[in-house]
Motif scaffolding. Structure first.
Motif, mmCIF file in Angstrom:
data_model
loop_
_atom_site.group_PDB
_atom_site.id
_atom_site.type_symbol
_atom_site.label_atom_id
_atom_site.label_comp_id
_atom_site.label_asym_id
_atom_site.label_seq_id
_atom_site.Cartn_x
_atom_site.Cartn_y
_atom_site.Cartn_z
ATOM 1 N N GLY A 352 0.700 -1.236 0.026
ATOM 2 C CA GLY A 352 0.107 0.052 0.059
ATOM 3 C C GLY A 352 0.821 1.298 0.003
ATOM 4 N N TRP A 353 1.981 1.109 -0.002
ATOM 5 C CA TRP A 353 2.899 2.289 0.170
ATOM 6 C C TRP A 353 4.325 2.165 -0.836
ATOM 7 C CZ3 TRP A 353 8.005 3.231 2.908
ATOM 8 C CH2 TRP A 353 8.586 4.508 2.662
ATOM 9 N N MET A 354 4.285 2.937 -1.975
ATOM 10 C CA MET A 354 5.486 3.048 -2.866
ATOM 11 C C MET A 354 6.273 4.606 -2.508
ATOM 12 S SD MET A 354 6.629 1.163 -5.152
ATOM 13 C CE MET A 354 5.759 0.312 -6.252
ATOM 14 N N PRO A 355 7.545 4.203 -2.074
ATOM 15 C CA PRO A 355 8.366 5.578 -1.656
ATOM 16 C C PRO A 355 8.305 6.468 -2.810
ATOM 17 C CG PRO A 355 9.553 3.544 -1.082
ATOM 18 C CD PRO A 355 8.253 3.163 -1.698
ATOM 19 N N ILE A 356 8.730 6.119 -3.910
ATOM 20 C CA ILE A 356 8.812 6.892 -5.213
ATOM 21 C C ILE A 356 8.124 6.455 -6.475
ATOM 22 C CG2 ILE A 356 10.640 7.434 -7.025
ATOM 23 C CD1 ILE A 356 12.939 7.078 -5.141
ATOM 24 N N HIS A 357 7.239 7.645 -6.700
ATOM 25 C CA HIS A 357 6.379 7.573 -8.085
ATOM 26 C C HIS A 357 7.359 8.178 -9.025
ATOM 27 C CE1 HIS A 357 2.677 6.084 -5.888
ATOM 28 N NE2 HIS A 357 3.355 6.444 -4.923
ATOM 29 N N TYR A 358 7.708 7.462 -9.844
ATOM 30 C CA TYR A 358 8.582 7.952 -11.051
ATOM 31 C C TYR A 358 8.070 7.979 -12.404
ATOM 32 C CZ TYR A 358 12.680 7.647 -14.161
ATOM 33 O OH TYR A 358 13.601 7.915 -15.218
ATOM 34 N N LEU A 359 7.536 9.280 -13.062
ATOM 35 C CA LEU A 359 7.080 9.114 -14.353
ATOM 36 C C LEU A 359 7.900 9.806 -15.245
ATOM 37 C CD1 LEU A 359 3.682 11.104 -13.206
ATOM 38 C CD2 LEU A 359 4.428 8.514 -13.216
ATOM 39 N N PHE A 360 8.221 9.147 -16.342
ATOM 40 C CA PHE A 360 9.213 9.587 -17.561
ATOM 41 C C PHE A 360 8.258 10.059 -18.661
ATOM 42 C CE2 PHE A 360 12.105 8.989 -20.997
ATOM 43 C CZ PHE A 360 13.092 9.699 -20.567
ATOM 44 N N ARG A 361 7.771 11.286 -18.387
ATOM 45 C CA ARG A 361 6.718 12.044 -19.514
ATOM 46 C C ARG A 361 6.502 13.332 -19.118
ATOM 47 N NH1 ARG A 361 1.731 11.428 -17.083
ATOM 48 N NH2 ARG A 361 1.544 9.439 -15.995
ATOM 49 N N SER A 362 6.133 14.048 -20.218
ATOM 50 C CA SER A 362 5.493 15.615 -19.985
ATOM 51 C C SER A 362 4.268 15.552 -19.196
ATOM 52 C CB SER A 362 5.599 15.993 -21.275
ATOM 53 O OG SER A 362 5.033 17.521 -21.111
ATOM 54 N N LEU A 363 3.946 16.306 -18.431
ATOM 55 C CA LEU A 363 2.353 16.444 -17.976
ATOM 56 C C LEU A 363 1.815 17.621 -18.698
ATOM 57 C CD1 LEU A 363 3.007 16.528 -14.054
ATOM 58 C CD2 LEU A 363 2.320 14.695 -15.524
ATOM 59 N N ASP A 364 0.164 17.424 -19.062
ATOM 60 C CA ASP A 364 -0.139 18.661 -19.719
ATOM 61 C C ASP A 364 -0.417 19.569 -18.576
ATOM 62 O OD1 ASP A 364 -2.778 18.098 -18.191
ATOM 63 O OD2 ASP A 364 -3.566 16.920 -19.620
ATOM 64 N N ARG A 365 -0.946 21.145 -18.875
ATOM 65 C CA ARG A 365 -0.739 22.048 -18.169
ATOM 66 C C ARG A 365 -1.986 21.574 -16.802
ATOM 67 N NH1 ARG A 365 1.487 27.273 -18.463
ATOM 68 N NH2 ARG A 365 -0.214 28.664 -17.662
ATOM 69 N N THR A 366 -3.125 21.110 -17.011
ATOM 70 C CA THR A 366 -3.815 20.926 -15.816
ATOM 71 C C THR A 366 -3.010 20.014 -15.001
ATOM 72 O OG1 THR A 366 -5.654 21.054 -17.448
ATOM 73 C CG2 THR A 366 -6.270 20.033 -15.280
ATOM 74 N N GLN A 367 -2.530 18.927 -15.321
ATOM 75 C CA GLN A 367 -1.740 17.862 -14.378
ATOM 76 C C GLN A 367 -0.591 18.550 -13.802
ATOM 77 O OE1 GLN A 367 -2.332 14.963 -13.264
ATOM 78 N NE2 GLN A 367 -4.312 14.845 -14.288
ATOM 79 N N LEU A 368 0.028 19.457 -14.557
ATOM 80 C CA LEU A 368 1.477 20.044 -13.893
ATOM 81 C C LEU A 368 0.760 20.793 -12.808
ATOM 82 C CD1 LEU A 368 4.499 20.672 -14.139
ATOM 83 C CD2 LEU A 368 3.651 22.626 -15.734
ATOM 84 N N LEU A 369 -0.202 21.804 -13.036
ATOM 85 C CA LEU A 369 -0.552 22.709 -12.004
ATOM 86 C C LEU A 369 -1.471 21.757 -10.953
ATOM 87 C CD1 LEU A 369 -2.188 25.320 -14.217
ATOM 88 C CD2 LEU A 369 -0.549 25.573 -12.650
#
Ligand code: ADQ
Length: 481
Positions: A352-369
């Protein structure tokens, strides 16, 4: 200020601020979205300006047609500097990104100095100058503003072609100390070329001072005429050249307002819904070895080791946008990140707990904000950074005043944000781990006080002020000798 007057703004950058795509056989052109575009667009429109750069594609697209559409819709024109694949490899990937980029960031070990790449860099800079001169010939009442390390020689190329317009240059990345800069085999030629501009702008006081120190030590005949609060006036063979610091920023109001929108609020809520009862520590970066991402992972690991009460209660969300993936050092970095995140997760993860969530991609503006808005801590720890706009964006989007900014003392942004942020040395893994714990434990009252301080700073010094200050200092056409 040029707004409303007759002076036309001609901006020159490596890449044009556009995205060219294809939808069902139809070519499309859309404006880019960075802070620079937002800041410059009003003035580009009112002065019927022009933006010159590499379109980022080969000859397959019907460029002229697309540019005409763009001009009609956006109110300013585009000019293309076409580049062959080989030129992109040598001028951009080779000289710009394997010599100037690492050297200027103080990472000598990544530097590759190749004569062939340097020659192509000179040729391409000359080609840029020719395209600019064809659009803005000597005698025209334009202001020409060249951007960044890829185009250091364009001003000198323009002068050779007879340019007498006001020429400004802004360096978005750091400028190194004399001791480092001297290693560059073509050090004097680049400095001499830079001195052909009327105004050379840097992000911070330190980079500005480094430059003045380099030109006075390495270019014979350069003399300091006056030192003012925000600029130095140089005498270069009878000509006056201004050097100053102009910290770039973001459109604060735009980020702040958008972060309060319903879409962003919902997306932010959803992010935390999935990670209930936890504080999120956020990292957002382009894939780059200057951003200190492996060191950040190690600091997070150290924090989990040293402060066991953090376990289950914090997760690091690290978003990395793919960048320069053709350069081997960037491919190696990607591998290192994958391995380090995997190792730390394997070591600490619990059900139930992952220390690092690592995403290798760009986020769109809504997601980034949404990520900015909802993360209780931002961990922005570059080894060296010209400014770092992510730090300023995070502050603008922290609408609940609940975010703590942990910031590298080696980011240009530390000059303005140092009072409200927790400053760290990213090479000091143990010290950064302590800062993570301090941020985690910080009381709401202190969080609010610090965030209000940070927001006040970014609100006052936004990107519009940056642009006005630069152009006001540059002024109009240079006096004839
Ligand atoms: P960069 O090195 O690209 O810029 P930065 O200033 O942080 O660094 O700007 C990155 C931009 O990309 C930000 O606007 C950010 O929102 C966006 N971005 C980053 N990761 C993203 C992701 N995963 N998804 C979506 N967007 C993402 C160079 C210099 C800096 C200097 C700027 C401007 O290296 O020091 O601040 O130019 O002068």
């Amino acid at each position: 200020m040029m707004e409303g007057s007759e002076k036309r703004l001609v901006v020159v950058s490596n890449r044009l601020p556009i995205v060219i795509g294809q939808e069902e056989e139809q070519w499309t052109i859309t404006p880019g979205s960075g802070g620079l575009v937002t800041a410059l667009t009003p003035l580009m429109k009112s002065s019927r300006g022009m933006w010159i750069g590499w379109p980022g594609c080969g000859e397959e697209a019907p460029l002229q047609e697309l540019f005409d559409d763009f001009g009609r819709e956006q109110g300013y024109r585009l000019g293309a500097v076409p580049l062959s694949e080989e030129e992109v490899e040598r001028y951009y990937q080779g000289f710009s990104n394997e010599a100037l980029w690492p050297l200027f960031h103080g990472l000598l070990g990544f530097c590759r100095f190749s004569l062939e790449n340097w020659q192509t860099y000179r040729e391409v800079n000359r080609r840029f100058a020719e395209v600019v001169a064809a659009e803005s010939p000597p005698g025209s009442d334009d202001v020409i503003w060249v951007h960044d390390y890829q185009l250091a020689l364009v001003g000198a190329g323009l002068r050779e072609l007879g340019a007498d317009q006001a020429l400004g240059f802004f360096l978005h990345i750091p400028f190194p100390s004399l001791d480092l800069y001297r290693r560059l085999p073509w050090k004097t030629e680049i400095l001499r070329a830079l001195l052909e501009y009327d105004l050379i702008g840097f992000q911070t006081l330190r980079y500005w001072r480094n430059f003045v120190q380099c030109v006075t030590a390495l270019v014979p005949g350069v003399e300091v005429l006056a030192r003012q609060r925000n600029q130095t006036l140089l005498n270069v063979g009878g000509r006056q050249v201004k050097v100053g610091h102009f910290p770039i920023s973001i459109d604060f109001n735009e980020f702040h307002q958008e972060a309060q929108s319903r879409n962003v609020a919902e997306a932010a809520w959803y992010l935390h819904e999935n990670l209930e009862g936890r504080q999120l520590v956020l990292g957002v970066d382009r894939l780059d070895y200057t951003k200190g991402i492996p060191e950040r992972f190690l600091a997070f690991e150290r924090a989990l080791e040293k402060y066991p009460d953090l376990r289950q209660k914090v997760s690091l969300v690290q978003v990395v946008v793919p960048s320069r993936t053709l350069v081997p050092d960037y491919q190696n970095l990607k591998e290192l990140l994958d391995q380090t995140a995997g190792r730390i997760n394997a070591r600490f993860a619990e059900s139930g707990w992952m220390p690092i969530h690592y995403l290798f991609r760009s986020l769109d503006r809504t997601q980034l904000l949404a990520h900015y808005r909802t993360s209780e801590i931002a961990l922005i720890t570059p080894l060296r950074d010209g400014m770092n706009l992510v730090a300023k964006e995070y502050c603008a989007a922290s609408v609940d005043h609940n975010g703590v900014l942990v910031l590298s003392e080696f980011a240009g942004a530390a000059d303005q944000l140092g009072r409200g942020a927790l400053l760290v040395n990213p090479y000091d893994i143990d010290g950064t781990a302590d800062a993570i714990y301090r941020a985690f434990s910080m009381e709401p009252e202190e969080r609010r006080r610090r965030m209000e301080q940070l927001q006040g700073q970014v609100r006052r010094n936004d990107v519009h002020r940056w642009m006005r200050r630069f152009l006001d200092t540059l002024g109009g056409r240079r006096p004839r000798d």
